[in-house]
Write an enzyme that holds these catalytic residues in place. Sequence first.
Site, PDB file in Angstrom:
ATOM      1  N   GLY A  38       0.843  -1.466  -0.049  1.00  0.00           N
ATOM      2  CA  GLY A  38      -0.227  -0.362   0.085  1.00  0.00           C
ATOM      3  C   GLY A  38       1.227   1.172   0.041  1.00  0.00           C
ATOM      4  CB  SER A  44       2.955   4.160  -4.195  1.00  0.00           C
ATOM      5  OG  SER A  44       1.540   3.838  -4.193  1.00  0.00           O
ATOM      6  CB  SER A  67       3.204  -0.115  -9.369  1.00  0.00           C
ATOM      7  OG  SER A  67       1.736   0.139  -9.302  1.00  0.00           O
ATOM      8  CG  ASP A 121      -1.111   5.882  -6.147  1.00  0.00           C
ATOM      9  OD1 ASP A 121      -1.666   6.026  -4.522  1.00  0.00           O
ATOM     10  OD2 ASP A 121      -1.467   4.155  -5.991  1.00  0.00           O
TER      11      ASP A 121
END
Length: 345
Positions: free
Chosen positions: A105, A107, A109, A153
């Site tokens: 959770g 981020s 990516s 994000d």
Amino acid sequence: MFGIEPAVTASAPGRVNLLGDHTDYNRGFVLPTVIPRKTVVEAALGGGMHEVYSATLDRLVRFGPGELVEFARYVGGCVRVLEQRGIEFPPLKLRIDSDVPVGAGLSSSAALEVATLRALAALLGAELDPEQAAALAHRAETEFAGVSCGIMDQMACSLGQAERMLFLDTMTLERRLLPLPAGTELLVIHSGVPRSLATSAYNQRRAECEAGAALLGIESLRLVHDARSLERLPSPLRERARHVVTENARVLAALGADAVGFGALMNQSHTSLRDDYAVSVPAVDALVAALQQAPDVFGARLTGAGFGGCCVALVVEGTAVGTGNQITKTGFEFLPTVVVPSPYS
Ligand code: GLA
């Protein structure tokens, strides 16, 4: 790995969201900050196929133009969105290293996408401002990685600053960098539960929100001005919409809040994510409850998409020192391991 020096090196941090979860794809408000953990991408021109090595996974993949392979699909997606802007790509050699935990959770990516875009732009001498980088990273994620996520994000990883909260209106992209409430710091703790079913459940929540907005005859749940209108919705669309509407209000209320007020909003946010949005899991609830009852904690909640992963707490400044997990005025330490195990981990 490749026996050559990188031509360019770029990085981007992970993020932790303090308030405003599952609001961004409803065109609402969010309040993340960056964490002092980052993804580093080293790049050079190659020959033959693209080659991407992940030091974190100790894996090398090779792929040709247009291919999306394993973890390198994020990189491949970034290449594709730049190609769609008319940028020509010679074969690349990339080395990725990251201490942003995956599936927590925080981020990982978006950090990888923003770092990759920064590296590719620098390698090819292309101009890319932070808002463009966020928009392209978002396209790489939604079009090539299969998550119908919002823009939070990528904006946080591209535009966030250490020790500042990024207030972002995802409808207008208006934003402000704000200090944390006086006398506080943040504690980020992993529940010990990796996120599971996150992509399908996430996309389902998004679809529920869109169905709710359609029944109300509005473009997005951001446009609900009277919470009483939600009573017309069938369950669970009513509960999903109620979370979004109340969460947006909480972000706005937090902007002027002191530590106690901010913490109370975080606690309310967790209840709403758990009961109305149904994205928590028992281990996260147990950890959040333990944090909320602990001395020197103003408030705590799950952070990010949910379904496992990390919790964030607002704590008295100095409290988190020594846990290895604090964001302090001067820096950040975050142990790669679970520091406070939940009864379920
Ligand atoms: C994930 C998505 C974001 C956002 C959060 C929940 O992190 O990538 O766009 O929707 O979940 O707030």
